[in-house]
Design a protein around this motif. Structure first.
Motif, PDB file in Angstrom:
ATOM      1  N   THR A 262      40.208 -42.854  34.999  1.00 41.50           N
ATOM      2  CA  THR A 262      40.354 -41.422  35.279  1.00 41.50           C
ATOM      3  C   THR A 262      40.260 -40.617  33.981  1.00 41.50           C
ATOM      4  O   THR A 262      40.003 -41.166  32.900  1.00 41.50           O
ATOM      5  CB  THR A 262      41.712 -41.135  35.957  1.00 41.50           C
ATOM      6  OG1 THR A 262      42.766 -41.280  34.985  1.00 41.50           O
ATOM      7  CG2 THR A 262      41.965 -42.088  37.121  1.00 41.50           C
ATOM      8  N   ASP A 263      40.519 -39.324  34.104  1.00 44.71           N
ATOM      9  CA  ASP A 263      40.443 -38.423  32.946  1.00 44.71           C
ATOM     10  C   ASP A 263      41.365 -38.842  31.811  1.00 44.71           C
ATOM     11  O   ASP A 263      41.068 -38.600  30.634  1.00 44.71           O
ATOM     12  CB  ASP A 263      40.799 -36.995  33.377  1.00 44.71           C
ATOM     13  CG  ASP A 263      39.683 -36.344  34.180  1.00 44.71           C
ATOM     14  OD1 ASP A 263      38.602 -36.963  34.307  1.00 44.71           O
ATOM     15  OD2 ASP A 263      39.897 -35.227  34.697  1.00 44.71           O
ATOM     16  N   TYR A 304      35.915 -40.918  39.473  1.00 46.35           N
ATOM     17  CA  TYR A 304      37.131 -40.102  39.387  1.00 46.35           C
ATOM     18  C   TYR A 304      37.105 -39.134  38.201  1.00 46.35           C
ATOM     19  O   TYR A 304      37.956 -38.258  38.087  1.00 46.35           O
ATOM     20  CB  TYR A 304      38.374 -40.979  39.264  1.00 46.35           C
ATOM     21  CG  TYR A 304      38.763 -41.699  40.539  1.00 46.35           C
ATOM     22  CD1 TYR A 304      38.488 -41.150  41.785  1.00 46.35           C
ATOM     23  CD2 TYR A 304      39.409 -42.925  40.493  1.00 46.35           C
ATOM     24  CE1 TYR A 304      38.842 -41.808  42.952  1.00 46.35           C
ATOM     25  CE2 TYR A 304      39.770 -43.598  41.658  1.00 46.35           C
ATOM     26  CZ  TYR A 304      39.477 -43.031  42.887  1.00 46.35           C
ATOM     27  OH  TYR A 304      39.833 -43.680  44.037  1.00 46.35           O
ATOM     28  N   THR A 306      36.192 -36.093  35.617  1.00 46.71           N
ATOM     29  CA  THR A 306      35.811 -34.689  35.768  1.00 46.71           C
ATOM     30  C   THR A 306      35.018 -34.229  34.541  1.00 46.71           C
ATOM     31  O   THR A 306      35.146 -34.820  33.449  1.00 46.71           O
ATOM     32  CB  THR A 306      37.045 -33.788  35.936  1.00 46.71           C
ATOM     33  OG1 THR A 306      37.822 -33.835  34.732  1.00 46.71           O
ATOM     34  CG2 THR A 306      37.895 -34.258  37.111  1.00 46.71           C
ATOM     35  N   PRO A 307      34.211 -33.173  34.683  1.00 43.54           N
ATOM     36  CA  PRO A 307      33.381 -32.702  33.566  1.00 43.54           C
ATOM     37  C   PRO A 307      34.170 -32.341  32.318  1.00 43.54           C
ATOM     38  O   PRO A 307      33.736 -32.644  31.200  1.00 43.54           O
ATOM     39  CB  PRO A 307      32.683 -31.473  34.153  1.00 43.54           C
ATOM     40  CG  PRO A 307      32.634 -31.735  35.619  1.00 43.54           C
ATOM     41  CD  PRO A 307      33.913 -32.446  35.935  1.00 43.54           C
ATOM     42  N   SER A 308      35.326 -31.715  32.459  1.00 41.63           N
ATOM     43  CA  SER A 308      36.076 -31.280  31.277  1.00 41.63           C
ATOM     44  C   SER A 308      36.524 -32.452  30.418  1.00 41.63           C
ATOM     45  O   SER A 308      36.480 -32.396  29.183  1.00 41.63           O
ATOM     46  CB  SER A 308      37.294 -30.449  31.710  1.00 41.63           C
ATOM     47  OG  SER A 308      38.130 -31.213  32.563  1.00 41.63           O
ATOM     48  N   CYS A 334      27.361 -40.388  38.829  1.00 38.16           N
ATOM     49  CA  CYS A 334      28.458 -39.413  38.715  1.00 38.16           C
ATOM     50  C   CYS A 334      27.866 -38.006  38.844  1.00 38.16           C
ATOM     51  O   CYS A 334      27.664 -37.306  37.845  1.00 38.16           O
ATOM     52  CB  CYS A 334      29.195 -39.571  37.386  1.00 38.16           C
ATOM     53  SG  CYS A 334      29.909 -41.197  37.117  1.00 38.16           S
ATOM     54  N   ASN A 336      29.034 -35.294  39.835  1.00 43.54           N
ATOM     55  CA  ASN A 336      29.889 -34.170  39.437  1.00 43.54           C
ATOM     56  C   ASN A 336      29.924 -33.961  37.929  1.00 43.54           C
ATOM     57  O   ASN A 336      30.551 -33.026  37.437  1.00 43.54           O
ATOM     58  CB  ASN A 336      31.320 -34.388  39.948  1.00 43.54           C
ATOM     59  CG  ASN A 336      31.949 -35.633  39.352  1.00 43.54           C
ATOM     60  OD1 ASN A 336      31.288 -36.653  39.207  1.00 43.54           O
ATOM     61  ND2 ASN A 336      33.229 -35.551  39.009  1.00 43.54           N
ATOM     62  N   LEU A 337      29.231 -34.841  37.159  1.00 38.64           N
ATOM     63  CA  LEU A 337      29.239 -34.716  35.695  1.00 38.64           C
ATOM     64  C   LEU A 337      27.932 -34.139  35.156  1.00 38.64           C
ATOM     65  O   LEU A 337      27.671 -34.218  33.955  1.00 38.64           O
ATOM     66  CB  LEU A 337      29.490 -36.094  35.059  1.00 38.64           C
ATOM     67  CG  LEU A 337      30.814 -36.781  35.399  1.00 38.64           C
ATOM     68  CD1 LEU A 337      30.915 -38.130  34.687  1.00 38.64           C
ATOM     69  CD2 LEU A 337      32.005 -35.904  35.040  1.00 38.64           C
TER      70      LEU A 337
END
Length: 360
Positions: A262-263, A304, A306-308, A334, A336-337
């Protein structure tokens, strides 16, 4: 090997020198050892083996002078060939025995261990017939190994591999990709305890390892530069956090299909880069900037993220690229990236906006 042009030039000089000294070659055995070894630099390994059978003088010369040999061209009877060659080529430092179809048996590895004590680099990839006895033989006779490729060797146990690490403590490069039964948390603990010089480790598709094993590795191998954990489905953020904190020289990390990441893992990598920034700036002054910090990261199928979080990693390590032709940050699967971009793209965008089109 030396380039062909350079070797041919040396050979011509040798022949000229022999003419000047009045040396006449009437038989094969009359060729000086130095000239023979230079000639053999021009030919393939199969020819070297044939040359070793010409006469006793050539056999002895090649035995003492040959340090590298590849038998990957041998499509059958490789086991018998190794059994016959190992007692002769005792000075080998590099031996490549990669196979398309399984040929090698434990007897061949035992012969290598009995005779090739100076061996440093050994490739046994795809040796499906080998058993634990081979690892025990290597532990006994090849303790100078610094590079070992056991990829796709599926018959080894974790007990035998752990035993090997206790005796082959000089290992710097180890490929265990696909060794599912041999690689467990106990194996990684043994590697961490015994192989402190390790710099590169491939654990691809070793699906039985967990965070416990990777954390043992991170604590025991602080000089780790390259680590492939693709398909290690049990690991979580804990593994990446340990690697980020302990392995400050890490340059390449493969997390493909590690879907529990994850992040938190990404932010730990970014924070480690910031924390070790003084080391990076020291490298900049020496002109070695690209050699410090992450240069390759594969997070494909880590859905899982995220871009940030991924952008934070990309911003921290300028050597990570998403731009065309330089994909060192791999994010396949991915979707969403897609907004994550490296410094090159951002700089190109700034340049474009700074110089508007003349039509405007």
């Amino acid at each position: 090997m030396v380039s062909e042009g350079a070797t041919r030039k040396e050979l011509n000089l040798c022949f000229e020198k022999m003419k000047m000294e009045g040396i006449v070659i009437s038989e094969w055995k009359d060729i000086p050892v130095e000239l023979l070894m230079r000639i053999l630099n021009l030919v393939d390994d199969r020819t070297v083996i044939i040359a070793s059978c010409i006469c006793s003088g050539w056999r002895d010369a090649i035995s003492l002078g040959l340090t590298r040999l590849s038998l990957s061209w041998c499509k059958k009877n490789m086991n018998s060939l190794v059994l016959s060659l190992a007692p002769k080529f005792v000075k080998l430092q590099t031996l490549v025995l990669r196979q398309d179809k399984p040929q090698l048996e434990d007897t061949a590895v035992e012969a290598i261990a009995n005779h090739c004590h100076e061996l440093q680099d050994l490739d046994l990839s795809k040796s499906l017939k080998l058993t634990d006895n081979s690892l025990y033989s290597l532990a006994r006779g090849c303790t100078n190994l610094t590079k070992l490729n056991l990829s796709a060797c599926t018959s080894f146990s974790d007990t035998a591999l752990a035993h090997l690490t206790r005796f082959c403590r000089k290992l710097k490069i180890l490929n265990l990709c696909g060794c599912v039964e041999a690689v467990s948390d106990n194996t990684l603990q043994a590697i961490g305890e015994n192989c402190n010089q390790l710099q590169s480790l491939n654990l691809g598709w070793c699906e039985n390892i967990s965070d416990d094993g990777v954390m043992s590795l991170a604590y025991g191998c602080p000089d780790l530069r390259t680590l492939d954990l693709c398909g290690c489905v049990l690991i979580t953020d804990e593994s990446v956090v340990a690697l980020a904190n302990r392995c400050i020289h890490l340059r390449s990390l493969g997390l493909y299909y590690c879907r529990n990441i994850t992040d938190r893992a990404m932010y730990s990598l970014a924070q480690s880069g910031v924390k070790n920034k003084h080391e990076m700036w020291r490298a900049v002054k020496k002109g070695k900037f690209d050699e410090e910090g992450l240069r390759s990261l594969n997070i494909s199928q880590c859905t899982y993220l995220t871009p940030s979080a991924v952008q934070a990693v990309c911003d921290t390590f300028p050597a990570l690229h998403t731009c065309s032709g330089r994909h060192s940050l791999v994010m396949s699967g991915c979707l969403n990236l897609q907004s994550v971009h490296c410094a090159c793209i951002l700089q190109a965008h700034r340049t474009h906006t700074a110089f508007p089109h003349p039509a405007h």
